[in-house]
Design an enzyme around this catalytic site. Sequence first.
Site, short mmCIF file in Angstrom:
data_model
loop_
_atom_site.label_atom_id
_atom_site.label_comp_id
_atom_site.label_asym_id
_atom_site.label_seq_id
_atom_site.Cartn_x
_atom_site.Cartn_y
_atom_site.Cartn_z
CB CYS A 73 -0.85 -0.05 1.27
SG CYS A 73 -1.84 1.42 1.57
CG ASN A 74 1.70 3.30 -3.65
OD1 ASN A 74 2.74 3.55 -4.22
ND2 ASN A 74 0.89 2.34 -4.09
CB CYS A 183 -3.38 3.99 -5.29
SG CYS A 183 -4.61 3.10 -4.32
CB THR A 184 -1.56 -1.48 -4.40
OG1 THR A 184 -2.27 -1.24 -3.17
CG2 THR A 184 -0.08 -1.26 -4.18
N1 DGL Z 1 -4.04 0.63 -1.91
C1 DGL Z 1 -3.59 1.71 -1.15
C2 DGL Z 1 -2.43 2.47 -1.75
O1 DGL Z 1 -1.64 1.88 -2.45
C3 DGL Z 1 -4.49 2.51 -0.29
C4 DGL Z 1 -5.73 3.05 -0.81
C5 DGL Z 1 -6.60 3.62 0.28
O2 DGL Z 1 -6.96 2.85 1.15
O3 DGL Z 1 -6.87 4.81 0.25
O4 DGL Z 1 -2.28 3.64 -1.52
#
Ligand code: DGL
Length: 259
Positions: A73-74, A183-184
């Site tokens: 998760c970024n 974002c993943t």
């Molecule tokens: N999938 C996540 C990322 O890579 C987080 C997205 C979120 O929960 O806002 O940032």
Amino acid sequence: MNVQPIGIFDSGVGGISIWREIHLLLPNEHTIYLADSKNAPYGNRSKSEITELSIKNTELLIEKGCKLIVVACNTATTNAIKTLRENYQIPFIGIEPAIKPAALNTQTKAVGILATKGTLSSELFHKTTDLYSSGIKVVEQVGEGLVELIESGDLNSKALKTLLKNYLQPMIDSKIDYLVLGCTHYPFLMPLLLDILPKHVKIIDSGEAVARQTKAILEKYNLLNPQKTISKTQFYTNGNTEVMAILLGEKFKVEYLTF
Ligand code: DGL
């Protein structure tokens, strides 16, 4: 320790894209995936909330015996990985937007980045962007609302298409030739992105790089699983198991877990 699983967590289903890359590169490593969908999106939360949630996920994965944790998760990486590394002994692999390859390869000197508010406002993101983007226009866009829509499981909804079109138009107007998915969750949008963006725009994310880094760190600490048997994968969510199973699109069981 070598036969223990790799732990992977995300605020929800997004990290599945990272799990896929890891499973492809390291097929005999056992993995445990935690989708904290109940608390998604992380992107609009404060740094301290994101850190607290990341600690909760980390402790559960350590309890389950993980030898290394991938923060898939970024938002959690850019806000919390420093604290995680300071507080726990095992290695952590994080994911950050692939600004560097985009900035190094752009011909139009304009790149787009779509990420959460939490990532785009983080110190780590600014540091990396400042380092590589001199002379390049970086068109930043918060993907407000995208994670919620992806978590609902309908990847072809009108709402998703409309939001995405609005977010990408300023980038198209700025003549970007690279779009960085920061974002993943966003690789799930690939069919829509390909539909909206001009053909020459390249879309990049950091999934493969994360898998390579995971392998390198396992090698470095002598943690690669020496067994050549078929690996076991456990998917846990505190959200909707059916939606996750559909998005996973593979023959794996998704279990509900309270955490
Ligand atoms: N999938 C996540 C990322 O890579 C987080 C997205 C979120 O929960 O806002 O940032």
